[in-house]
Design a protein around this motif. Structure first.
Motif, PDB file in Angstrom:
ATOM      1  N   TRP A 162     -64.123  39.373  25.031  1.00 12.25           N
ATOM      2  CA  TRP A 162     -63.228  40.410  24.516  1.00 12.25           C
ATOM      3  C   TRP A 162     -62.646  41.261  25.639  1.00 12.25           C
ATOM      4  O   TRP A 162     -61.618  41.923  25.457  1.00 12.25           O
ATOM      5  CB  TRP A 162     -63.971  41.298  23.519  1.00 12.25           C
ATOM      6  N   ILE A 163     -63.298  41.249  26.791  1.00 12.72           N
ATOM      7  CA  ILE A 163     -62.779  41.960  27.961  1.00 12.72           C
ATOM      8  C   ILE A 163     -61.691  41.143  28.642  1.00 12.72           C
ATOM      9  O   ILE A 163     -60.658  41.676  29.054  1.00 12.72           O
ATOM     10  CB  ILE A 163     -63.912  42.270  28.964  1.00 12.72           C
ATOM     11  N   VAL A 164     -61.907  39.839  28.763  1.00 10.45           N
ATOM     12  CA  VAL A 164     -60.991  39.009  29.547  1.00 10.45           C
ATOM     13  C   VAL A 164     -59.777  38.513  28.763  1.00 10.45           C
ATOM     14  O   VAL A 164     -58.715  38.286  29.346  1.00 10.45           O
ATOM     15  CB  VAL A 164     -61.733  37.799  30.164  1.00 10.45           C
ATOM     16  N   LEU A 165     -59.916  38.335  27.452  1.00 11.67           N
ATOM     17  CA  LEU A 165     -58.813  37.748  26.685  1.00 11.67           C
ATOM     18  C   LEU A 165     -57.509  38.553  26.764  1.00 11.67           C
ATOM     19  O   LEU A 165     -56.436  37.959  26.958  1.00 11.67           O
ATOM     20  CB  LEU A 165     -59.227  37.550  25.224  1.00 11.67           C
ATOM     21  N   PRO A 166     -57.548  39.888  26.611  1.00  8.50           N
ATOM     22  CA  PRO A 166     -56.284  40.624  26.730  1.00  8.50           C
ATOM     23  C   PRO A 166     -55.605  40.404  28.078  1.00  8.50           C
ATOM     24  O   PRO A 166     -54.374  40.292  28.156  1.00  8.50           O
ATOM     25  CB  PRO A 166     -56.708  42.084  26.544  1.00  8.50           C
ATOM     26  N   ASN A 167     -56.387  40.338  29.157  1.00 11.64           N
ATOM     27  CA  ASN A 167     -55.830  40.098  30.484  1.00 11.64           C
ATOM     28  C   ASN A 167     -55.231  38.701  30.582  1.00 11.64           C
ATOM     29  O   ASN A 167     -54.147  38.508  31.160  1.00 11.64           O
ATOM     30  CB  ASN A 167     -56.903  40.286  31.558  1.00 11.64           C
ATOM     31  N   ILE A 168     -55.921  37.704  30.035  1.00 14.99           N
ATOM     32  CA  ILE A 168     -55.413  36.331  30.058  1.00 14.99           C
ATOM     33  C   ILE A 168     -54.089  36.235  29.310  1.00 14.99           C
ATOM     34  O   ILE A 168     -53.134  35.602  29.769  1.00 14.99           O
ATOM     35  CB  ILE A 168     -56.451  35.373  29.444  1.00 14.99           C
ATOM     36  N   ILE A 169     -54.035  36.874  28.150  1.00 14.22           N
ATOM     37  CA  ILE A 169     -52.814  36.843  27.343  1.00 14.22           C
ATOM     38  C   ILE A 169     -51.664  37.530  28.085  1.00 14.22           C
ATOM     39  O   ILE A 169     -50.552  37.002  28.171  1.00 14.22           O
ATOM     40  CB  ILE A 169     -53.061  37.522  25.982  1.00 14.22           C
ATOM     41  N   LYS A 170     -51.949  38.702  28.637  1.00 14.41           N
ATOM     42  CA  LYS A 170     -50.922  39.469  29.338  1.00 14.41           C
ATOM     43  C   LYS A 170     -50.411  38.752  30.578  1.00 14.41           C
ATOM     44  O   LYS A 170     -49.219  38.849  30.929  1.00 14.41           O
ATOM     45  CB  LYS A 170     -51.475  40.847  29.714  1.00 14.41           C
ATOM     46  N   SER A 171     -51.273  38.004  31.247  1.00 12.52           N
ATOM     47  CA  SER A 171     -50.896  37.334  32.501  1.00 12.52           C
ATOM     48  C   SER A 171     -49.910  36.197  32.300  1.00 12.52           C
ATOM     49  O   SER A 171     -49.244  35.762  33.247  1.00 12.52           O
ATOM     50  CB  SER A 171     -52.156  36.792  33.202  1.00 12.52           C
ATOM     51  N   GLY A 172     -49.832  35.668  31.085  1.00  8.69           N
ATOM     52  CA  GLY A 172     -48.933  34.551  30.824  1.00  8.69           C
ATOM     53  C   GLY A 172     -49.528  33.187  31.099  1.00  8.69           C
ATOM     54  O   GLY A 172     -48.849  32.156  30.961  1.00  8.69           O
ATOM     55  N   VAL A 173     -50.802  33.151  31.480  1.00  9.01           N
ATOM     56  CA  VAL A 173     -51.462  31.889  31.821  1.00  9.01           C
ATOM     57  C   VAL A 173     -51.518  30.932  30.625  1.00  9.01           C
ATOM     58  O   VAL A 173     -51.486  29.712  30.790  1.00  9.01           O
ATOM     59  CB  VAL A 173     -52.890  32.151  32.344  1.00  9.01           C
ATOM     60  N   LEU A 174     -51.577  31.476  29.414  1.00  9.77           N
ATOM     61  CA  LEU A 174     -51.794  30.627  28.240  1.00  9.77           C
ATOM     62  C   LEU A 174     -50.672  29.636  28.002  1.00  9.77           C
ATOM     63  O   LEU A 174     -50.864  28.642  27.289  1.00  9.77           O
ATOM     64  CB  LEU A 174     -52.005  31.495  26.997  1.00  9.77           C
ATOM     65  N   LYS A 175     -49.515  29.849  28.583  1.00  9.81           N
ATOM     66  CA  LYS A 175     -48.432  28.879  28.408  1.00  9.81           C
ATOM     67  C   LYS A 175     -48.754  27.554  29.100  1.00  9.81           C
ATOM     68  O   LYS A 175     -48.115  26.535  28.819  1.00  9.81           O
ATOM     69  CB  LYS A 175     -47.114  29.435  28.934  1.00  9.81           C
ATOM     70  N   TYR A 176     -49.759  27.563  29.964  1.00 13.32           N
ATOM     71  CA  TYR A 176     -50.188  26.346  30.649  1.00 13.32           C
ATOM     72  C   TYR A 176     -51.383  25.686  29.971  1.00 13.32           C
ATOM     73  O   TYR A 176     -51.838  24.637  30.408  1.00 13.32           O
ATOM     74  CB  TYR A 176     -50.574  26.660  32.101  1.00 13.32           C
ATOM     75  N   VAL A 177     -51.924  26.322  28.924  1.00 11.14           N
ATOM     76  CA  VAL A 177     -53.170  25.854  28.301  1.00 11.14           C
ATOM     77  C   VAL A 177     -52.873  25.109  27.007  1.00 11.14           C
ATOM     78  O   VAL A 177     -52.080  25.558  26.180  1.00 11.14           O
ATOM     79  CB  VAL A 177     -54.107  27.050  28.007  1.00 11.14           C
ATOM     80  N   THR A 178     -53.544  23.957  26.816  1.00 19.36           N
ATOM     81  CA  THR A 178     -53.365  23.159  25.596  1.00 19.36           C
ATOM     82  C   THR A 178     -54.428  23.473  24.556  1.00 19.36           C
ATOM     83  O   THR A 178     -54.115  23.682  23.384  1.00 19.36           O
ATOM     84  CB  THR A 178     -53.399  21.658  25.925  1.00 19.36           C
TER      85      THR A 178
END
Length: 235
Positions: A162-178
């Motif tokens: 729950w600490i890291v997910l907001p940062n991951i989402i904000k960073s834009g990294v998820l567009k590379y994740v399947t």
């Protein structure tokens, strides 16, 4: 064509403003309902790793399955290499395994171990636990994986998700994740509800969930699970 069915839970969360108006008790109920809803039909689901605690479900449909040369990030090992090894055997992927609580110098084919943890700030040292921590985006840069797709992102980091997910989402990294395979803990609060809603907005749909009965709590003399292993694909 892949179809998904937005549940009433998702429909209810039309905006963050509506989430903020929900009572604490309702948030917990709604979050549990959301995490135990199937939103996307995966025709072939395979389990990799331990049949009990430690294994994970992967969508093996043609559209989503990893293909060589594939890349997998696995956060949270705790000396259980079953999932990581099965990924290599099944898909011949390059696997990077992360766990700041372990000291490991052995060698496993196609598996690269990093004694580092996932957090929401770059180059953070946790003095209490004596762990080196950093962000997912920073890890991709360090490993020179910035331009590569992450076929599977597995996160099992005991509440820190729950600490890291907001940062991951904000960073834009998820567009590379399947695919995202993640253990999520309840109860729900406002920020967690927003995080789950953001994952949905990023295009991730639940294709499988599992209540982890090794993680329990008692309330009003009723024992229930507070951990959910939830598997997403990005549509």
């Amino acid at each position: 064509m892949y179809k998904y069915a937005p549940t009433n839970v998702v429909k209810y969360y039309a905006s963050y403003k509506e989430i903020a108006m929900i009572s604490t008790t309702t948030r917990e109920v709604r979050l549990r309902s959301y995490l135990t809803s199937i939103q996307m039909h995966c025709k072939e689901i395979i389990r990799l790793g331990n049949i009990k605690d430690g294994g994970w479900e992967v969508c093996n449909d043609i559209r989503f399955r990893p293909r060589h040369p594939c890349l997998v990030y696995s956060f949270g090992i705790n000396w259980d290499w079953g999932f990581d090894e099965d990924v290599v055997k099944t898909y011949d992927c390059e696997v990077h395994s992360f766990d700041p609580s372990m000291t490991y110098s052995g060698k496993r084919p196609n598996i690269h171990f990093h004694r580092i943890g996932l957090i929401n700030k770059r180059n953070l040292y946790d003095f209490k636990r004596k762990w080196n921590m950093t962000t997912l985006d920073d890890i991709r840069t360090i490993l020179d994986n910035g331009a590569r797709k992450i076929d599977i992102l597995k996160i099992d980091i005991e509440w820190d998700e729950w600490i890291v997910l907001p940062n991951i989402i904000k960073s834009g990294v998820l567009k590379y994740v399947t695919q995202i395979l993640i253990e999520l803990h309840s109860p729900g609060n406002l920020e967690r509800m927003k995080t789950v809603r953001s994952l949905y907005s990023e295009g991730f749909r639940i294709f499988w969930y599992h209540r982890n009965h090794f993680c329990r709590r008692n309330k009003a003399y009723i024992e229930y699970s507070i951990c959910f292993e939830v598997c997403f694909v990005r549509i």
